[in-house]
Design a protein around this motif. Structure first.
Motif, PDB file in Angstrom:
ATOM      1  N   PRO A 138      -9.113   4.961 -59.956  1.00 57.25           N
ATOM      2  CA  PRO A 138      -9.582   5.897 -60.989  1.00 57.25           C
ATOM      3  C   PRO A 138      -9.737   5.238 -62.364  1.00 57.25           C
ATOM      4  O   PRO A 138      -8.952   4.379 -62.744  1.00 57.25           O
ATOM      5  CB  PRO A 138      -8.501   6.977 -61.018  1.00 57.25           C
ATOM      6  CG  PRO A 138      -7.319   6.379 -60.357  1.00 57.25           C
ATOM      7  CD  PRO A 138      -7.800   5.316 -59.444  1.00 57.25           C
ATOM      8  N   ALA A 139     -10.788   5.652 -63.058  1.00 57.35           N
ATOM      9  CA  ALA A 139     -11.012   5.243 -64.445  1.00 57.35           C
ATOM     10  C   ALA A 139     -10.837   6.490 -65.302  1.00 57.35           C
ATOM     11  O   ALA A 139     -11.018   7.615 -64.824  1.00 57.35           O
ATOM     12  CB  ALA A 139     -12.403   4.657 -64.610  1.00 57.35           C
ATOM     13  N   SER A 140     -10.495   6.320 -66.559  1.00 58.06           N
ATOM     14  CA  SER A 140     -10.224   7.474 -67.420  1.00 58.06           C
ATOM     15  C   SER A 140     -11.459   8.351 -67.596  1.00 58.06           C
ATOM     16  O   SER A 140     -11.349   9.550 -67.797  1.00 58.06           O
ATOM     17  CB  SER A 140      -9.703   7.011 -68.781  1.00 58.06           C
ATOM     18  OG  SER A 140     -10.637   6.139 -69.385  1.00 58.06           O
ATOM     19  N   SER A 180      -3.056  10.649 -58.034  1.00 53.98           N
ATOM     20  CA  SER A 180      -2.452  10.703 -59.368  1.00 53.98           C
ATOM     21  C   SER A 180      -2.232   9.297 -59.917  1.00 53.98           C
ATOM     22  O   SER A 180      -1.399   9.097 -60.797  1.00 53.98           O
ATOM     23  CB  SER A 180      -1.125  11.464 -59.303  1.00 53.98           C
ATOM     24  OG  SER A 180      -0.207  10.787 -58.462  1.00 53.98           O
ATOM     25  N   ARG A 181      -2.984   8.306 -59.381  1.00 53.80           N
ATOM     26  CA  ARG A 181      -2.841   6.930 -59.862  1.00 53.80           C
ATOM     27  C   ARG A 181      -3.261   6.852 -61.320  1.00 53.80           C
ATOM     28  O   ARG A 181      -4.206   7.521 -61.749  1.00 53.80           O
ATOM     29  CB  ARG A 181      -3.695   5.971 -59.021  1.00 53.80           C
ATOM     30  CG  ARG A 181      -3.272   5.918 -57.565  1.00 53.80           C
ATOM     31  CD  ARG A 181      -4.193   5.067 -56.736  1.00 53.80           C
ATOM     32  NE  ARG A 181      -5.498   5.727 -56.612  1.00 53.80           N
ATOM     33  CZ  ARG A 181      -6.570   5.174 -56.065  1.00 53.80           C
ATOM     34  NH1 ARG A 181      -6.501   3.943 -55.574  1.00 53.80           N
ATOM     35  NH2 ARG A 181      -7.704   5.826 -55.982  1.00 53.80           N
ATOM     36  N   THR A 205      -5.752   3.260 -69.502  1.00 51.35           N
ATOM     37  CA  THR A 205      -4.780   4.201 -70.075  1.00 51.35           C
ATOM     38  C   THR A 205      -3.374   3.673 -69.829  1.00 51.35           C
ATOM     39  O   THR A 205      -3.156   2.816 -68.980  1.00 51.35           O
ATOM     40  CB  THR A 205      -4.894   5.602 -69.436  1.00 51.35           C
ATOM     41  OG1 THR A 205      -4.629   5.496 -68.040  1.00 51.35           O
ATOM     42  CG2 THR A 205      -6.262   6.207 -69.644  1.00 51.35           C
ATOM     43  N   GLU A 206      -2.426   4.191 -70.602  1.00 54.11           N
ATOM     44  CA  GLU A 206      -1.024   3.843 -70.394  1.00 54.11           C
ATOM     45  C   GLU A 206      -0.319   5.053 -69.813  1.00 54.11           C
ATOM     46  O   GLU A 206      -0.459   6.164 -70.321  1.00 54.11           O
ATOM     47  CB  GLU A 206      -0.376   3.435 -71.716  1.00 54.11           C
ATOM     48  CG  GLU A 206      -0.870   2.103 -72.224  1.00 54.11           C
ATOM     49  CD  GLU A 206      -0.115   1.637 -73.453  1.00 54.11           C
ATOM     50  OE1 GLU A 206       1.094   1.934 -73.573  1.00 54.11           O
ATOM     51  OE2 GLU A 206      -0.743   0.974 -74.286  1.00 54.11           O
TER      52      GLU A 206
END
Length: 176
Positions: A145-147, A82-83, A88-89
């Motif tokens: 992770p990337a969005s 869930s990182r 993203t913010e």
């Protein structure tokens, strides 16, 4: 008159001689000061400790790594990731949880779930004691992770058997 001229010449050359000696003295003083500054900078550089690089190994999920001669260290699965994705913010930095297992001579002797809080690049290595005097140090879970990428990630851990002596005194042991 010749005597006066001779005295004047002596005074003139005496002053020139003193000026020359004074110039040489000032130049030497500057050189000594410069050599002192350079010498101090070298001694300061010699006192700074150089941390040797840590050589890590990539351990992909579902794979095993032979460590400490008769041990193996296995990356079983990722139970949570869930990182906060890059770009993203988020209100919460999130966390990732992985399950690792270690075996001796092919027999399981331990299993543990490890939590990476937020950005694992900012954390100290996590120590997993696999025997009384043997440990594995986990540096991070990849990829971060990337969005745009949420599914079908090929996870891997960065691990090492050895931690530099400088890091041993300040290590942060976090196993859950």
């Amino acid at each position: 008159m010749d005597e006066l001229k001779e005295v004047g010449i002596r005074i003139f050359f005496g002053m020139m001689y003193r000026i020359k000696i004074y110039s040489i003295f000032m130049a030497m003083k500057k050189m000594i000061l410069l050599i002192g500054i350079i010498g101090m900078s070298f001694s300061i550089q010699a006192q700074q400790k150089v941390t040797p690089p840590v050589i890590v190994k990539k351990l992909e999920m579902g794979k095993s790594l032979q460590v400490h001669e008769d041990f193996s260290f296995d990356f079983i699965k990722v139970t949570e990731d869930s990182r906060c994705p890059t770009g993203t913010e988020c209100v919460w930095a999130g966390q990732a949880k992985v399950v690792v297992m270690w075996c001796k001579d092919g027999k399981e002797i331990g299993q543990k779930e490890i939590t990476f809080k937020g950005n694992s690049l900012q954390n100290d290595p996590i120590e997993v004691a696999i025997a009384k005097t043997k440990s594995i140090f986990i540096y991070q879970l990849n990829p971060y992770p990337a969005s745009s990428e949420k599914e079908n990630l090929t996870y891997s851990l960065q691990v090492t058997e050895h931690l530099p002596k400088e890091k041993r005194e300040v290590k942060n042991i976090r196993t859950h």
